[in-house]
Structures are given as structure tokens and as C-alpha cells.
Design a protein around this motif. Structure first.
Motif, mmCIF file in Angstrom:
data_model
loop_
_atom_site.group_PDB
_atom_site.id
_atom_site.type_symbol
_atom_site.label_atom_id
_atom_site.label_comp_id
_atom_site.label_asym_id
_atom_site.label_seq_id
_atom_site.Cartn_x
_atom_site.Cartn_y
_atom_site.Cartn_z
ATOM 1 N N PRO A 114 0.823 -1.213 0.000
ATOM 2 C CA PRO A 114 0.000 0.000 0.000
ATOM 3 C C PRO A 114 0.854 1.259 0.000
ATOM 4 O O PRO A 114 2.061 1.197 0.284
ATOM 5 N N PRO A 115 0.261 2.409 -0.296
ATOM 6 C CA PRO A 115 0.986 3.665 -0.090
ATOM 7 C C PRO A 115 1.356 3.773 1.385
ATOM 8 O O PRO A 115 0.502 3.573 2.252
ATOM 9 N N TYR A 116 2.633 4.062 1.669
ATOM 10 C CA TYR A 116 3.011 4.174 3.082
ATOM 11 C C TYR A 116 3.983 5.321 3.364
ATOM 12 O O TYR A 116 4.664 5.344 4.373
ATOM 13 N N LEU A 117 4.033 6.272 2.454
ATOM 14 C CA LEU A 117 4.845 7.460 2.689
ATOM 15 C C LEU A 117 3.982 8.597 3.224
ATOM 16 O O LEU A 117 2.808 8.716 2.876
ATOM 17 N N SER A 118 4.582 9.430 4.056
ATOM 18 C CA SER A 118 3.895 10.633 4.517
ATOM 19 C C SER A 118 4.074 11.744 3.493
ATOM 20 O O SER A 118 4.924 11.654 2.589
ATOM 21 N N TRP B 19 7.300 12.464 0.864
ATOM 22 C CA TRP B 19 7.135 12.686 -0.573
ATOM 23 C C TRP B 19 7.895 13.921 -1.027
ATOM 24 O O TRP B 19 8.550 13.910 -2.082
ATOM 25 N N GLU B 20 7.832 14.969 -0.249
ATOM 26 C CA GLU B 20 8.494 16.224 -0.611
ATOM 27 C C GLU B 20 10.008 16.091 -0.671
ATOM 28 O O GLU B 20 10.673 16.875 -1.343
ATOM 29 N N CYS B 21 10.556 15.083 0.005
ATOM 30 C CA CYS B 21 12.005 14.889 0.044
ATOM 31 C C CYS B 21 12.514 13.921 -1.019
ATOM 32 O O CYS B 21 13.722 13.711 -1.141
ATOM 33 N N PRO C 260 13.434 12.395 -4.784
ATOM 34 C CA PRO C 260 14.000 13.002 -5.995
ATOM 35 C C PRO C 260 12.941 13.184 -7.078
ATOM 36 O O PRO C 260 11.915 12.497 -7.094
ATOM 37 N N ARG C 261 13.222 14.082 -7.978
ATOM 38 C CA ARG C 261 12.274 14.369 -9.061
ATOM 39 C C ARG C 261 12.040 13.153 -9.953
ATOM 40 O O ARG C 261 10.994 13.026 -10.579
ATOM 41 N N SER C 262 13.010 12.244 -10.022
ATOM 42 C CA SER C 262 12.828 11.043 -10.834
ATOM 43 C C SER C 262 11.644 10.210 -10.342
ATOM 44 O O SER C 262 11.095 9.394 -11.080
ATOM 45 N N ILE C 263 11.236 10.440 -9.083
ATOM 46 C CA ILE C 263 10.052 9.781 -8.541
ATOM 47 C C ILE C 263 8.855 10.723 -8.564
ATOM 48 O O ILE C 263 7.804 10.412 -9.137
ATOM 49 N N THR C 264 8.997 11.901 -7.949
ATOM 50 C CA THR C 264 7.855 12.806 -7.822
ATOM 51 C C THR C 264 7.369 13.346 -9.162
ATOM 52 O O THR C 264 6.197 13.700 -9.303
ATOM 53 N N GLY C 265 8.262 13.395 -10.140
ATOM 54 C CA GLY C 265 7.870 13.938 -11.436
ATOM 55 C C GLY C 265 7.239 12.928 -12.369
ATOM 56 O O GLY C 265 6.696 13.315 -13.408
ATOM 57 N N TYR C 266 7.281 11.635 -11.982
ATOM 58 C CA TYR C 266 6.836 10.612 -12.925
ATOM 59 C C TYR C 266 5.941 9.538 -12.312
ATOM 60 O O TYR C 266 4.969 9.117 -12.944
ATOM 61 N N GLU C 267 6.249 9.071 -11.122
ATOM 62 C CA GLU C 267 5.462 7.979 -10.552
ATOM 63 C C GLU C 267 4.203 8.525 -9.884
ATOM 64 O O GLU C 267 4.209 9.634 -9.332
ATOM 65 N N PRO C 268 3.090 7.772 -9.920
ATOM 66 C CA PRO C 268 1.824 8.282 -9.381
ATOM 67 C C PRO C 268 1.879 8.516 -7.878
ATOM 68 O O PRO C 268 2.167 7.599 -7.102
#
Length: 295
Positions: free
Chosen positions: A200-204, A208-210, A212-220
Motif C-alpha cells: 500500500p501507499p506508506y509514505l507521509s 514525498w516532498e524529500c 527526488p524528481r525522478s520519482i515525484t515527477g513521474y510515478e503516481p
């Protein structure tokens, strides 16, 4: 870049240096994967065919892929493929890229299923299947079981169905759209499920804000972030599973290692649950939580 000859070894070295200068974590591996994709060969073939000279069209294609990687797009989204539990899967922005850590969920699920009596038929449900990686890996390696996978995203389910077909297990898994347990209510599966598996989603939100862009810019984002605390979805699973698990049924769920003590307390607060166990990843951190419903 040297102008010639454009051989695989020259291109890999030059690309690895270029990507490293842009902060890519595994620059040589990515250079190899991208070139393998362009040439339609495996990574070993890059070295056994080291004298090959690339055509202009191949170089143009490769440069475009490298440009995308340097801009931050994950290599596996660029190639559209990944391997999970020795199964090749298609991946794209419709779902999270399966991580090696999630293979521990598969391993534990197969251990539990392997300990059942041969005549017992098990019903396994995955909540939030995404690309289908976990349920497909379990279905491909477990006999005498039925499988249901849910996801709120119609796009993710489309990808999961395609992956299941490619893996030869489409006939074993029923994919149903809906949020967590909602499809199970419609299917009338109260007290009929032997095993619930989930990553499941388990990040706060702060975590998420911390990233890298390779994740936040592309993965849902919705596949990674649970809410302000990071445990919101896991808590919903612990609460809702009580209605669907058979006595002796189990939840097998990937967690953030830092959540171990909190989730232990959360599970122990429900009288329906008995044993709670945790299993470590390769870094010896608690990565998989197993909760058994009392018999």
C-alpha cells in the motif's frame, strides 16, 4: 562524444560519464539498459558484440532515450520493461515501478501457501495491485489457489491485466476496480479470504516532498503517499481485513521499516487478530508485516 567508431563499449562509457555528471544513481547500468533497448539485445550481447558499429538511426534513437534519462525520467519507464521475481513486466506512468523490496511480500505469501494442506483451496486477494507485479508473481508460483486483485485506477488495472496475460496467468486472476475492500463487498467475500497481500501507499506527505524528481515527477503520487502520517492506508487495511479474512487468514503487507512499532500497536488493538510478525529485507530492516486472524 568521439565521432567514431560508435561501438557499444564507447557509447556505454561516454553515456555513463554523462549521466553521472547529472546525478543519475546507476549511470552505467542505465546506459547499458537503454542501449540494450535500442538494439533489441540483452546486456551480455553488448559486450559479446563489442565491435558492432551503430547506425545513424540507432544513435538518434539512443540519444533521445539518454536525453529523457538525463531529464529525470526513470529508466524503466523509458524502456517500458522491468523484471520482478524473474517475471518480465511492462511498466509505465500508469503505475508504480515495482521495487525489489516487494519481492519479500511474494516470498512470504508463497511460504504461507506452501504450508497449507494440498487439498485446501486458498483465496488470495491483493489490494492496490498497480502493475500486478505481486499477484502475478504469486499466481505464477502457487497452485490450488484463486486470485482477486483490486485497484482504484482503471489505467493501472489495464496494465495489470496485460501483464497477467503476458505471464500466462490471466485466467487465474480476477481484476476488479474499486478502493481497497469495496469490490470485495460487491463480490460477497466476507469471511472468505485466506490471504490479503498488499504494497500500500506508506509514505507521509513530508517524505514525498524529500524524494527526488525522478520519482515525484513521474510515478503516481497516490500509489506512494498515504496521507500526513504515512500509515493511513495500512490502518484502513488492518481495520477492514477483519471482515473479509477467514479465521486463520493472514494479511501480508509491505511497510516502511520506521512504522514497525506503530503498526504492531495498531494491529494489537483489534481483538480479532492474534500473532503479528515482521520479516526483514536484505538490509535487515522490518519490511513485511504479517497479521493472522484468530482461529
Amino acid at each position: 562524444m568521439p565521432q567514431e567508431p560508435w561501438t557499444p563499449l564507447t557509447i556505454i562509457k561516454t553515456t555513463a560519464d554523462y549521466l553521472a555528471g547529472r546525478g543519475v544513481e546507476e549511470p552505467r547500468l542505465d546506459a547499458e539498459l537503454l542501449l540494450s533497448n535500442v538494439l533489441g539485445i540483452d546486456r551480455i550481447g553488448l559486450y559479446t558484440g563489442f565491435e558492432r558499429v551503430l547506425t545513424g538511426r540507432e544513435l538518434d534513437h539512443y540519444r533521445e532515450l539518454v536525453r529523457q534519462r538525463a531529464a529525470g525520467r526513470p529508466c524503466k519507464y523509458i524502456t517500458g520493461r522491468t523484471e520482478f521475481y524473474s517475471i518480465e513486466l511492462a511498466v509505465d506512468e500508469r503505475s508504480l515501478i515495482p521495487r525489489p523490496e516487494s519481492e519479500h511480500v511474494v516470498e512470504r505469501a508463497l511460504d504461507v501457501l506452501g504450508g497449507r494442506r494440498e487439498e485446501d483451496f486458498a483465496l488470495v486477494v491483493e489490494l492496490g495491485t498497480g502493475s500486478g507485479a505481486i499477484i502475478i508473481a504469486v499466481a505464477a508460483n502457487a497452485a490450488d489457489a484463486g486470485f482477486v486483485a483490486t485497484d482504484v485506477s482503471a489505467d493501472a488495472l489495464e496494465l495489470a491485466r496485460s501483464n497477467a496475460a503476458a505471464a500466462g496467468v490471466a485466467g487465474k486472476i480476477e481484476f476488479v476496480r474499486g478502493d481497497l475492500f469495496d469490490p470485495l463487498v460487491v463480490m460477497g467475500l466476507e469471511c472468505r479470504v485466506d490471504m490479503l497481500v498488499s504494497n500500500p501507499p506508506y509514505l507521509s506527505e513530508k517524505q514525498w516532498e524529500c524524494l527526488p524528481r525522478s520519482i515525484t515527477g513521474y510515478e503516481p503520487r497516490e500509489a506512494l503517499v498515504a496521507g500526513p502520517n504515512g500509515t493511513e492506508v495500512e490502518e484502513r487495511i488492518l481495520e477492514g481485513a477483519r471482515l473479509f479474512l477467514r479465521p486463520g487468514g493472514v494479511i501480508i503487507m509491505e511497510i516502511d521499516p520506521s512504522q514497525r512499532d506503530y503498526l504492531m500497536t495498531a494491529a494489537s488493538s483489534f481483538c480479532e487478530y492474534g500473532q503479528v510478525r515482521f520479516f526483514a529485507d536484505y538490509a535487515r530492516r522490518p519490511r513485511v508485516m504479517e497479521v493472522e486472524k484468530k482461529k
